[in-house]
Write a protein that holds these residues in place. Structure first.
Motif, PDB file in Angstrom:
ATOM      1  N   MET A 142       0.826  -1.200   0.000  1.00 60.78           N
ATOM      2  CA  MET A 142       0.000   0.000   0.000  1.00 60.78           C
ATOM      3  C   MET A 142       0.866   1.257   0.000  1.00 60.78           C
ATOM      4  SD  MET A 142      -2.704   1.255   2.916  1.00 60.78           S
ATOM      5  CE  MET A 142      -3.208  -0.448   3.183  1.00 60.78           C
ATOM      6  N   PRO A 143       0.658   2.201  -0.945  1.00 63.99           N
ATOM      7  CA  PRO A 143       1.428   3.453  -0.957  1.00 63.99           C
ATOM      8  C   PRO A 143       0.914   4.393   0.133  1.00 63.99           C
ATOM      9  CG  PRO A 143      -0.193   3.491  -2.716  1.00 63.99           C
ATOM     10  CD  PRO A 143      -0.279   2.114  -2.082  1.00 63.99           C
ATOM     11  N   ILE A 144       1.166   4.003   1.373  1.00 64.12           N
ATOM     12  CA  ILE A 144       0.553   4.679   2.510  1.00 64.12           C
ATOM     13  C   ILE A 144       1.015   6.131   2.621  1.00 64.12           C
ATOM     14  CG2 ILE A 144       2.311   3.904   4.164  1.00 64.12           C
ATOM     15  CD1 ILE A 144      -0.018   3.487   6.180  1.00 64.12           C
ATOM     16  N   GLY A 145       2.233   6.432   2.174  1.00 67.11           N
ATOM     17  CA  GLY A 145       2.718   7.805   2.210  1.00 67.11           C
ATOM     18  C   GLY A 145       1.942   8.701   1.260  1.00 67.11           C
ATOM     19  N   GLN A 146       1.718   8.227   0.055  1.00 64.85           N
ATOM     20  CA  GLN A 146       0.983   9.014  -0.929  1.00 64.85           C
ATOM     21  C   GLN A 146      -0.475   9.185  -0.507  1.00 64.85           C
ATOM     22  OE1 GLN A 146       1.636   7.725  -5.008  1.00 64.85           O
ATOM     23  NE2 GLN A 146       3.694   7.027  -4.473  1.00 64.85           N
ATOM     24  N   ILE A 147      -1.060   8.141   0.069  1.00 61.04           N
ATOM     25  CA  ILE A 147      -2.447   8.247   0.537  1.00 61.04           C
ATOM     26  C   ILE A 147      -2.548   9.270   1.668  1.00 61.04           C
ATOM     27  CG2 ILE A 147      -4.384   7.012   1.570  1.00 61.04           C
ATOM     28  CD1 ILE A 147      -3.344   4.463   0.231  1.00 61.04           C
ATOM     29  N   ALA A 148      -1.576   9.253   2.579  1.00 63.39           N
ATOM     30  CA  ALA A 148      -1.582  10.204   3.697  1.00 63.39           C
ATOM     31  C   ALA A 148      -1.463  11.638   3.199  1.00 63.39           C
ATOM     32  CB  ALA A 148      -0.451   9.877   4.668  1.00 63.39           C
ATOM     33  N   LEU A 149      -0.546  11.876   2.264  1.00 63.31           N
ATOM     34  CA  LEU A 149      -0.374  13.223   1.725  1.00 63.31           C
ATOM     35  C   LEU A 149      -1.616  13.664   0.944  1.00 63.31           C
ATOM     36  CD1 LEU A 149       3.322  12.893   0.510  1.00 63.31           C
ATOM     37  CD2 LEU A 149       2.519  14.414   2.326  1.00 63.31           C
ATOM     38  N   SER A 150      -2.178  12.759   0.163  1.00 64.68           N
ATOM     39  CA  SER A 150      -3.371  13.072  -0.613  1.00 64.68           C
ATOM     40  C   SER A 150      -4.548  13.390   0.309  1.00 64.68           C
ATOM     41  CB  SER A 150      -3.718  11.898  -1.531  1.00 64.68           C
ATOM     42  OG  SER A 150      -4.834  12.203  -2.336  1.00 64.68           O
ATOM     43  N   SER A 151      -4.663  12.624   1.399  1.00 64.27           N
ATOM     44  CA  SER A 151      -5.755  12.851   2.355  1.00 64.27           C
ATOM     45  C   SER A 151      -5.604  14.209   3.032  1.00 64.27           C
ATOM     46  CB  SER A 151      -5.775  11.742   3.404  1.00 64.27           C
ATOM     47  OG  SER A 151      -5.983  10.473   2.809  1.00 64.27           O
ATOM     48  N   TYR A 152      -4.384  14.537   3.429  1.00 64.82           N
ATOM     49  CA  TYR A 152      -4.143  15.848   4.043  1.00 64.82           C
ATOM     50  C   TYR A 152      -4.515  16.955   3.051  1.00 64.82           C
ATOM     51  CZ  TYR A 152      -1.801  20.023   5.681  1.00 64.82           C
ATOM     52  OH  TYR A 152      -1.553  21.323   6.066  1.00 64.82           O
ATOM     53  N   SER A 153      -4.069  16.796   1.807  1.00 67.91           N
ATOM     54  CA  SER A 153      -4.298  17.808   0.785  1.00 67.91           C
ATOM     55  C   SER A 153      -5.787  18.073   0.590  1.00 67.91           C
ATOM     56  CB  SER A 153      -3.662  17.361  -0.528  1.00 67.91           C
ATOM     57  OG  SER A 153      -3.772  18.338  -1.517  1.00 67.91           O
ATOM     58  N   ARG A 154      -6.571  17.002   0.481  1.00 71.52           N
ATOM     59  CA  ARG A 154      -8.022  17.172   0.284  1.00 71.52           C
ATOM     60  C   ARG A 154      -8.679  17.760   1.528  1.00 71.52           C
ATOM     61  NH1 ARG A 154     -12.229  13.946  -1.873  1.00 71.52           N
ATOM     62  NH2 ARG A 154     -10.921  13.444  -3.665  1.00 71.52           N
TER      63      ARG A 154
END
Length: 553
Positions: A142-154
């Protein structure tokens, strides 16, 4: 004091009226389910394997209405119907119960999983203090780093993620724990309910990303839904490890190989032209909200309105929503949409040979974040003003409330620049040169210019007047691709009927358009024609793209 009291009374009246309107819509929906209950009465009970609808904690009423009915496409095959939801989603849960979907409360299950990261992941998270290091973090597959950054961004409505700010860094790290815990809940749900098929729309945010990648690792049948600008049509896509990170409004290589050799008939050409006019006209509520108060005009009139001198070529930079689902669709040349926009505009500033227009994304007009998170000012404009202060005369920002219709912009421009925006495909289909800065959409199919690195990309922009125009063959390929995306891929639903939500006169938000069931003749356990076609396609996991019937298909 009087003004405050008046505002409070108005707010109370508005709030109560919304409750009444929501109840009216619910009753209309319930009244239209007769034929679907007839189908459900013939479905076996107590099945061991199931369909799971991943509604989660923040889905729209529209999806609850659609998924409740569309779940029958799989349930008639002998699968149990379940929905992942939360106890606080009381309004949505009422819809799900109407066709006996079993509610699985993620908030209950979350209370039973560990409240801390495992030791190895915790060390990795603690050691990742730069944007690039965070972006590269994985947990299992799971690309957990990208998901975390994307979630913060949204969640914070920004495409600028400054992890040097301790508050921002902590907010991103908090996302890691949420995503990890959601992955444990996903494992438990998939095991407990024998999940074989899943309905998603969101797949790269918070708990949705965890449920999606856990399903992907198990090779489950993942069906992703996406809206279109048509009120009566949606996109359906299978996602597997082979096409993970692929945009829903794209074609798999296998589908493109099937479509590309087809003769582009006069009928197809006419359908594509009409589709352009419909999408940028007044035919559909969903499309009208992107270009209100605009007019399709002659190129000469638009050039005069923009004060572009005769003989000057025009390049349009189509900005993305900087904070919307970053990182999921393919790979990018730049860290994120914000960096891409800044560096693209910087290159434009260095090339006064053409007139450049930065077109702010039109959905800014109706997205709620503009007022709630962005303080009423477009983030693109704030970002560019901060970096450049004053732009040179040959580079101008075009706000979403421009009077020039998007269709006119496509015809007006000589060059289109985007990461992977829809405008790139539209311009190519009109014979215009398009330069992309990312993958996962329509790039690499012979009709766009797709540099492989940043320097090549920026070099092209600094000399964009020398980039070749499309050949007749390239334009033909673009038209075929656009016809498949805009005409064939939106699947028309005939068993549900769209209408305006009670109390609404114009569609802005996603839930302003609601759906109710239609009447049809039930024969045996038969489905209406649209659900029957969906039922057949949904179980063909390797058939990535659902296309409507068209020329030669």
């Amino acid at each position: 004091m009087f003004k405050k009291l008046t505002a409070r009374i108005r707010s109370m009246i508005f709030g109560r009226s919304q409750i009444v309107y929501a109840w009216i819509d619910y009753m209309k929906y319930a009244a239209g389910l007769g034929c679907f209950r007839g189908i459900l009465s013939r479905v076996p009970l107590n099945m061991k394997e199931s369909l799971l609808i991943v509604s989660g904690g923040g889905m729209n009423v529209t999806w609850a209405q659609l998924w409740t009915i569309l779940s029958l496409s799989i349930r008639v095959r002998g699968y149990r119907g379940c929905v992942l939801t939360t106890r606080r989603q009381k309004g949505l849960n009422k819809y799900f119960r109407l066709l006996d979907l079993e509610l699985v409360f993620s908030d209950d299950m979350m209370a039973d999983v560990p409240a801390a990261l495992p030791e190895g992941l915790a060390r990795s998270v603690a050691g990742a203090t730069t944007f690039d290091n965070i972006k590269m973090l994985f947990y299992k597959e799971m690309p957990i780093g990208q998901i975390a950054l994307s979630s913060y961004s949204r969640n914070y409505g920004t495409g600028v993620i400054d992890v040097n700010d301790p508050g921002v860094l902590q907010a991103v790290r908090d996302m890691f724990l949420l995503i990890y815990r959601a992955s444990l809940v996903a494992e438990r749900v998939y095991d407990s309910f024998g999940v074989k098929h899943l309905f998603f729309t969101e797949v790269f945010m918070e708990e949705y990303g965890a449920f999606y990648y856990t399903a992907l690792a198990r090779d489950l049948n993942i069906i992703r839904f996406a809206g279109t600008v048509r009120d009566d049509a949606f996109i359906f896509q299978h996602l597997t490890k082979d096409n993970d990170r692929t945009h829903h409004a794209s074609l798999s290589p296998a589908t493109w190989e099937r479509v590309r050799p087809l003769p582009f008939t006069t009928k197809m050409d006419a359908a594509l032209k009409q589709n352009f006019l419909d999408r940028y006209g007044d035919k559909w509520h969903r499309s009208k909200r992107n270009s209100p108060n605009t007019r399709i005009m002659l190129v000469e009139e638009a050039r005069k309105l923009l004060d572009v001198r005769e003989g000057r070529k025009i390049a349009v930079i189509y900005s993305h929503i900087l904070y919307d689902t970053i990182f999921f669709f393919g790979t990018d040349l730049f860290n994120d949409y914000a960096q891409w926009l800044v560096e693209t505009v910087r290159a434009a500033c260095q090339n006064p040979a053409v007139d450049w227009f930065v077109k702010v994304h039109p959905s800014n007009l109706w997205r709620g974040e503009l007022d709630t998170l962005l303080g009423g000012k477009y983030e693109e404009e704030r970002l560019l003003h901060k970096v450049f202060n004053i732009l040179p005369a040959h580079v101008r920002i075009i706000h979403p409330d421009t009077r020039i219709n998007p269709y006119t912009w496509f015809q007006l421009a000589d060059y289109g620049i985007t990461v992977r925006g829809t405008a790139g495909l539209e311009m190519a289909a009109l014979g215009k040169t398009v330069i992309t800065a990312g993958t996962g959409r329509y790039e690499g199919n012979g009709f766009t210019t797709d540099p492989r690195d940043r320097e090549t990309y920026l070099g092209l922009l600094r000399n964009i007047q020398n980039v070749p125009t499309l050949s007749a063959d390239q334009e033909g390929w673009a038209k075929r691709y656009a016809h498949a995306i805009f005409v064939l891929k939106p699947f028309t639903l005939t068993s549900v009927r769209p209408s305006l939500r009670t109390g609404i006169s114009k569609v802005r938000a996603s839930d302003d358009l609601i759906y109710t069931g239609t009447k049809f003749q039930v024969k045996g356990a038969g489905l209406p024609p649209d659900l029957q076609k969906l039922s057949e396609w949904m179980l063909r996991k390797q058939d990535y793209d659902l296309l409507s019937e068209g020329d030669g298909l």
